[in-house]
Design an enzyme around this catalytic site. Structure first.
Site, PDB file in Angstrom:
ATOM      1  N   GLU A 178       7.706  -9.928   7.774  1.00  8.44           N
ATOM      2  CA  GLU A 178       6.790  -9.010   8.470  1.00  8.44           C
ATOM      3  C   GLU A 178       6.118  -8.016   7.522  1.00  8.44           C
ATOM      4  O   GLU A 178       4.953  -7.665   7.685  1.00  8.44           O
ATOM      5  CB  GLU A 178       7.558  -8.246   9.560  1.00  8.44           C
ATOM      6  N   GLY A 182       1.823  -3.701   6.074  1.00  4.47           N
ATOM      7  CA  GLY A 182       2.867  -2.662   5.997  1.00  4.47           C
ATOM      8  C   GLY A 182       3.646  -2.571   7.296  1.00  4.47           C
ATOM      9  O   GLY A 182       4.312  -3.527   7.708  1.00  4.47           O
ATOM     10  N   ILE A 227       2.544  -2.466  10.353  1.00  4.94           N
ATOM     11  CA  ILE A 227       1.915  -3.078  11.547  1.00  4.94           C
ATOM     12  C   ILE A 227       2.595  -4.422  11.827  1.00  4.94           C
ATOM     13  O   ILE A 227       2.658  -5.262  10.932  1.00  4.94           O
ATOM     14  CB  ILE A 227       0.408  -3.349  11.306  1.00  4.94           C
ATOM     15  N   GLU A 287       0.220  -1.447  -6.168  1.00  5.33           N
ATOM     16  CA  GLU A 287       1.076  -2.465  -6.773  1.00  5.33           C
ATOM     17  C   GLU A 287       1.480  -2.028  -8.178  1.00  5.33           C
ATOM     18  O   GLU A 287       0.818  -1.177  -8.788  1.00  5.33           O
ATOM     19  CB  GLU A 287       0.309  -3.791  -6.873  1.00  5.33           C
ATOM     20  N   ASP A 292      -4.283  -8.660  -3.887  1.00  8.11           N
ATOM     21  CA  ASP A 292      -3.308  -8.364  -2.829  1.00  8.11           C
ATOM     22  C   ASP A 292      -3.889  -8.717  -1.449  1.00  8.11           C
ATOM     23  O   ASP A 292      -3.209  -9.342  -0.621  1.00  8.11           O
ATOM     24  CB  ASP A 292      -2.951  -6.874  -2.918  1.00  8.11           C
ATOM     25  N   LYS A 352      -2.736 -11.638   1.381  1.00  3.77           N
ATOM     26  CA  LYS A 352      -2.459 -11.345   2.792  1.00  3.77           C
ATOM     27  C   LYS A 352      -3.325 -12.187   3.734  1.00  3.77           C
ATOM     28  O   LYS A 352      -2.833 -12.681   4.744  1.00  3.77           O
ATOM     29  CB  LYS A 352      -2.657  -9.844   3.033  1.00  3.77           C
TER      30      LYS A 352
HETATM   31  N1  HSE Z   1      -0.390  -2.248  -2.686  1.00  4.49           N
HETATM   32  C1  HSE Z   1      -0.331  -2.618  -1.317  1.00  4.49           C
HETATM   33  C2  HSE Z   1      -1.436  -1.854  -0.586  1.00  4.49           C
HETATM   34  C3  HSE Z   1       1.008  -2.272  -0.749  1.00  4.49           C
HETATM   35  O1  HSE Z   1      -1.995  -0.921  -1.165  1.00  4.49           O
HETATM   36  O2  HSE Z   1      -1.747  -2.207   0.535  1.00  4.49           O
HETATM   37  C4  HSE Z   1       1.264  -2.801   0.634  1.00  4.49           C
HETATM   38  O3  HSE Z   1       1.230  -4.213   0.650  1.00  4.49           O
END
Ligand code: HSE
Length: 438
Positions: free
Chosen positions: A131, A136, A138, A192, A203, A207
């Site tokens: 999850e 994060g 959510i 990160e 990133d 996702k």
């Molecule tokens: N570095 C990521 C962000 C952390 O800023 O969203 C959460 O996945």
């Protein structure tokens, strides 16, 4: 029924400490929800330095050797929170192979090895929960995987990276420069380990690939995600967005199922002020999922930070522990993965959109005419042109930013025009291109 579920945590950084805090703070509540006691038997990390707000029970052992956890027959669930591709992937695979269930927040490993991991989990009849990997705090994975399971998903649109959203908010509202805003995001614990993953859109690509994989039931591969970051944006782009397009800029992850294939991309996008995403600020994330039955569902919340991510990790632990306690864990997989359902991804060149082009040219007669001619020959239709905009720091040189807004056009044509324009001697910098959300 088991009355105790045993956990081992690998990685005791910001999120790991948050998980330990929640597990301690809500002991009774956890037991009630899981139907069993949660026993954090191991913490595995580089060092066990004290963490503010974390008091570990004397029952919890510290180790530097992750294999100790994986080979402990008493351990039920391994929680991987070290991040990065390796050695995290090896650890997750070893844990599944050793018949442990796994909770991870690791979007990098999941997106890169999706099919292999879920095939392994299914073979071993183990569960892999994740999850915290997207959005994060959510609960977007649960929502997409289970709550919206009745739908054919048509589009997913997301502000999926807290760091870049924080930077763009600061640049727009406080006029802060990119580097200062990034440093603040790092201090707040959002970024990160290598912030290039945030600012280059990697990133967010991880996702959106995960969300698209869940939605299709196959594997939307990371290498197929078209990706641009935010490093080329200038304050003038935000200013122009506000004044001329009544829009703001957001780094969006987009997955859109078209008859010709899946559009899968991450790039800065002008979002109209009246769109709910325009008000998503700082480290907050938002995801809009469009299903054929339900219509639009929007989820919003903190997308980064210690306790938001820890909330998602602990919710996975609870769901998993409940199944372990009742002896049902692994009877059905958490995610249905079937390699034959992997989507065909459309090349970005096929995209049709409106475009914002910011050119940096010498201020002399004929320049604009030549540029308009190139766009016309490439089949790109201009909707409006702005010059003498506030120049975002370019003044002093005899260079001016010219901003062109196009009507809807094909990406391939716009890119071709940009290449030709950028070869003109009067064009002094690579032309900046930002897509406009309709
Ligand atoms: N570095 C990521 C962000 C952390 O800023 O969203 C959460 O996945």
């Amino acid at each position: 029924m088991k009355n105790k579920v045993t956990l081992g945590l690998i990685g005791f950084g910001t999120v790991g400490a948050g998980v330990a805090k929640i597990l301690q703070a809500h002991v009774r509540e956890m037991e009630r929800r899981c139907g069993a006691r949660l026993h954090l038997k191991y913490i595995c990390g580089r060092s066990l330095r004290p963490r503010p707000g974390v008091r570990l029970s004397p029952e919890t052992r510290f180790t530097r050797d992750w294999k100790e956890l994986i080979h402990d027959p008493e351990l039920d669930i391994v929680i991987e929170l070290i991040g990065g591709y390796e050695p995290a992937r090896t650890m997750i695979e070893a844990a599944l192979a050793a018949d442990k269930h796994v909770v991870t927040a690791n979007k990098a490993v999941l997106s890169k090895h999706w099919g292999d991991l879920f095939e392994l989990a299914a073979r071993r009849r183990r569960l892999l929960y994740f999850e915290a990997s997207v959005g994060g705090g959510i609960p977007v994975i649960q929502a997409l995987n289970e709550g919206l399971a009745a739908n054919r998903i048509e589009r997913i649109l997301g502000i999926l990276n807290g760091t870049t959203n924080y930077i763009l908010t600061r640049m727009e509202r406080q006029g802060e420069n990119f580097q200062t805003a990034l440093k603040d995001a790092q201090r707040a614990g959002f970024a990160e380990a290598d912030p290039a993953f945030d600012v280059d859109g990697i990133d967010a690509a991880h996702k959106i690939a995960i969300l698209a994989s869940i939605a299709t039931g196959g594997w939307a591969r990371l290498k197929d995600v078209y990706r641009e970051g935010i490093t080329h944006l200038e304050p003038v782009d935000l200013l122009m967005g506000r004044e001329r397009l009544d829009s703001t800029i957001k780094l969006l992850g987009i997955a859109r199922w078209a008859p010709e294939g899946l559009e899968l991309r991450v790039h800065p996008t002008f979002v109209p002020r009246q769109h709910p995403f325009a008000n998503v600020r700082d480290e907050y994330n938002a995801v809009c999922i469009e299903g054929d039955a339900v219509g639009d569902v929007i989820l919003y919340g903190k997308g980064a930070g210690q306790m938001a991510a820890a909330s998602a990790v602990v919710s996975d632990i609870i769901f998993l522990a409940r199944q372990v306690a009742s002896g049902t864990a692994g009877q059905i997989p958490y995610v249905n993965y079937d390699s034959s359902r992997s989507p065909r991804v459309r090349p970005v060149e096929d995209l049709v959109s409106r475009y914002y082009l910011r050119l940096t040219t010498l201020d002399k007669p004929g320049v604009l005419g030549r540029i308009a001619g190139i766009l016309g020959r490439c089949g790109v239709s201009i909707a409006s042109v702005y010059q003498n905009v506030e120049d975002g720091g370019l003044s002093g040189a005899k260079q001016v930013p010219i901003v062109l807004i196009t009507h809807k056009g094909r990406e391939k044509s716009v890119q071709m025009a940009r290449r030709v324009i950028d070869r003109l001697p009067s064009v002094r910098k690579k032309t900046s291109l930002i897509r406009i959300l309709d």
